[in-house]
Design an enzyme around this catalytic site. Structure first.
Site, mmCIF file in Angstrom:
data_model
loop_
_atom_site.group_PDB
_atom_site.id
_atom_site.type_symbol
_atom_site.label_atom_id
_atom_site.label_comp_id
_atom_site.label_asym_id
_atom_site.label_seq_id
_atom_site.Cartn_x
_atom_site.Cartn_y
_atom_site.Cartn_z
ATOM 1 N N GLN A 131 0.749 -1.223 -0.033
ATOM 2 C CA GLN A 131 0.046 -0.089 0.042
ATOM 3 C C GLN A 131 0.833 1.243 0.133
ATOM 4 O OE1 GLN A 131 -2.051 0.478 3.748
ATOM 5 N NE2 GLN A 131 -3.749 1.678 2.765
ATOM 6 N N GLY A 132 0.951 2.150 -1.225
ATOM 7 C CA GLY A 132 1.672 3.108 -1.134
ATOM 8 C C GLY A 132 0.856 4.583 -0.964
ATOM 9 N N TYR A 133 0.516 4.710 0.441
ATOM 10 C CA TYR A 133 -0.099 6.108 0.814
ATOM 11 C C TYR A 133 0.825 6.929 1.354
ATOM 12 C CZ TYR A 133 -4.993 3.914 0.168
ATOM 13 O OH TYR A 133 -6.324 3.579 -0.076
ATOM 14 N N SER A 134 1.485 6.685 2.570
ATOM 15 C CA SER A 134 2.124 7.570 3.481
ATOM 16 C C SER A 134 3.245 8.112 2.731
ATOM 17 C CB SER A 134 2.436 6.786 4.461
ATOM 18 O OG SER A 134 1.393 6.542 5.401
ATOM 19 N N SER A 166 4.577 -1.059 3.954
ATOM 20 C CA SER A 166 4.958 -2.588 4.597
ATOM 21 C C SER A 166 4.595 -3.478 3.524
ATOM 22 C CB SER A 166 3.572 -3.020 5.354
ATOM 23 O OG SER A 166 3.300 -1.931 6.567
ATOM 24 N N GLU A 249 -9.726 -1.456 5.491
ATOM 25 C CA GLU A 249 -8.440 -1.640 6.624
ATOM 26 C C GLU A 249 -8.923 -1.467 7.832
ATOM 27 O OE1 GLU A 249 -5.383 1.164 6.214
ATOM 28 O OE2 GLU A 249 -3.835 -0.037 7.500
ATOM 29 N N SER A 372 -3.494 6.962 13.663
ATOM 30 C CA SER A 372 -3.087 6.774 14.876
ATOM 31 C C SER A 372 -3.963 7.308 15.952
ATOM 32 C CB SER A 372 -1.925 8.176 14.821
ATOM 33 O OG SER A 372 -2.800 9.490 14.968
ATOM 34 N N ASN A 373 -3.852 7.083 17.042
ATOM 35 C CA ASN A 373 -4.809 7.297 18.142
ATOM 36 C C ASN A 373 -5.200 8.692 18.347
ATOM 37 O OD1 ASN A 373 -4.478 4.429 19.222
ATOM 38 N ND2 ASN A 373 -4.001 5.100 21.025
#
Ligand SMILES: Cc1cc2nc3c(=O)[nH]c(=O)nc-3n(C[C@H](O)[C@H](O)[C@H](O)COP(=O)(O)OP(=O)(O)OC[C@H]3O[C@@H](n4cnc5c(N)ncnc54)[C@H](O)[C@@H]3O)c2cc1C
Length: 395
Positions: A131-134, A166, A249, A372-373
């Site tokens: 997955q190429g997002y960030s 990842s 996801e 994130s949280n």
């Protein structure tokens, strides 16, 4: 929601259990269920072989409609499969992102030709995806993506950098969010491209993590190419498709993950019994609390999943993500406390971590990835509690 097995569910459970009992043997049983998060290189070739065993028997892509090679399994059946899978300590799956994220996205937004080209190899475990997002400046703020793609005849040419990708080093393809309208801003003008990884324009640099493995990578696109037809959804309308993938996801894909927590907690309790720490009243309370919270988590997850219908995550999925990420991080701390001073000693040279150490270290990332949280709390505040929206930065 009635969580007891109905007769048809019991029959399904028996069928799954029989398959796993018959097939998780030899080299597959020897893996001992390993190969999960933070442990992704362990037994990779054997796990790849196992993927084919699963596929040949029709036990991959359970939730996909039958017309795309899935089983059209109900949510209950998927839960049963994952429960039995965890119980049997079957090998860690290698095709999670293709099966859980890209596949459902293509089923909703892909063209017939894309479905025909890409779904069967995912189902068979023949092609793995990342997955190429960030990007360095686009994580929580994903709309800030700067990787660009321009058309050169019949080919998209991609330039830019992704990060924290990842399993890129084990993947054949990447779904990449990139800017195809150079004059656009934020979530406008983005497209969702499918890009082959094995080509000169793609460089993958592993990032060493606390676990000393490299679950994720930097990925550099320097004139990488993909066919003009490998865009999912309309050109410039990739934001909607990208969000749909995130919904998957935060939905069913998290389920398998959680079910392995049951086994992990069981092993922590077994060690506490063995080394006598379970006699410590405070430790006993912490173990009991972990068990109670895990049970609550399971029911809440099932409730929130039952509200998922299509590629939109209900806001409650944020509660589930916040809950399980934080719970598992605390479990890692509890596991090390159960081990006591031994927790600070590595198993073997050069850096062979024990299961609890690995899980403790990797769980730090679980309150970051998949939102994130802090981001989950923003979503809960705004969309569940109806609080005023987060103030946007003033230019
Ligand atoms: C193990 C792991 C695997 C990953 N795998 C992938 C992958 O396969 N593909 C991929 O594309 N990405 C992947 N990621 C990246 C992940 O999605 C990002 O790390 C995440 O979205 C956070 O972005 P960031 O790291 O840029 O942090 P930032 O967005 O820079 O955030 C830094 C800190 O600021 C806080 N923050 C940011 N914005 C706000 C706000 N508006 N309100 C309150 N707090 C805020 C964050 O919570 C965080 O604590 C992975 C990450 C990890 C840890």
């Amino acid at each position: 929601m009635d969580l007891r097995d109905r007769p048809a569910d019991t029959a399904f459970r028996v069928e799954v259990r029989q398959f796993l009992d018959d097939n998780v043997v030899g080299e597959f049983a020897a893996l001992g269920g390993r190969g999960g998060s933070g442990d992704e290189t362990f037994g990779f070739e054997t796990r790849l072989k196992w993927e084919h065993v699963l596929a040949d028997a029709g036990w991959t892509c359970l939730g996909w409609p039958t017309e795309y090679g899935g089983r059209g399994a109900s949510l209950t059946e998927q839960v049963i499969f994952n429960e039995e899978y965890a119980r049997a300590a079957a090998p860690g799956r290698v095709s999670i992102l293709g099966e859980g994220l890209l596949g459902p996205t293509l089923i909703h937004y892909g063209t017939p030709a894309q479905k025909e080209r890409f779904l069967p190899p995912i189902r068979r475990g023949d092609e793995l995806w990342c997955q190429g997002y960030s990007e360095p400046d686009a994580g929580s703020d994903l709309a800030n993506v700067k990787t660009k793609a321009v058309l050169d005849g019949g080919t998209w040419v991609i330039t830019g950098q992704k990060v924290w990708t990842s399993l890129a080093h084990q993947s054949d393809w990447c779904f990449v969010v990139c800017r195809t309208d150079p004059d656009s801003q934020r979530h406008h003008g983005l497209s969702y491209l499918l890009v082959p990884m094995d080509q000169p324009g793609v460089e993958i640099r592993p990032i060493t993590q606390l676990t000393r493995t490299s679950e994720f990578n930097e990925v550099f696109f320097d004139g990488a190419r993909t066919h003009v037809d490998n865009v999912v959804g309309a050109v410039g309308a990739g934001w909607k498709v990208a969000l749909a993938t995130l919904a998957f996801e935060r939905g069913v894909a998290l389920l398998g993950h959680q079910l392995s927590f049951v086994r992990e907690l069981d092993r922590i309790i077994a060690v506490a019994r063995e080394n006598g720490r379970s006699r410590d009243p405070v430790m006993r309370q912490r173990l009991a609390r972990a068990h109670v919270e895990l049970t609550i988590m399971r029911y809440n997850t099932l409730r929130s999943l039952s509200g998922i219908d299509g590629p939109v995550a209900p806001p409650e999925a944020s509660i589930a993500k916040l809950y399980w990420g934080s719970w598992h991080r605390r479990l890692g701390e509890l596991a090390l406390d159960v081990l006591g001073p031994c927790a600070t000693v590595i198993d073997a040279h050069p850096y062979e971590l024990g299961e609890f150490q690995r899980s403790f270290l990797f769980s730090r990332s679980e309150t970051i990835y998949g939102g994130s949280n802090q981001i989950q709390r923003n979503i809960i505040g705004e969309r569940v509690l109806g609080l005023p929206p987060e103030p946007k930065g003033v230019a």
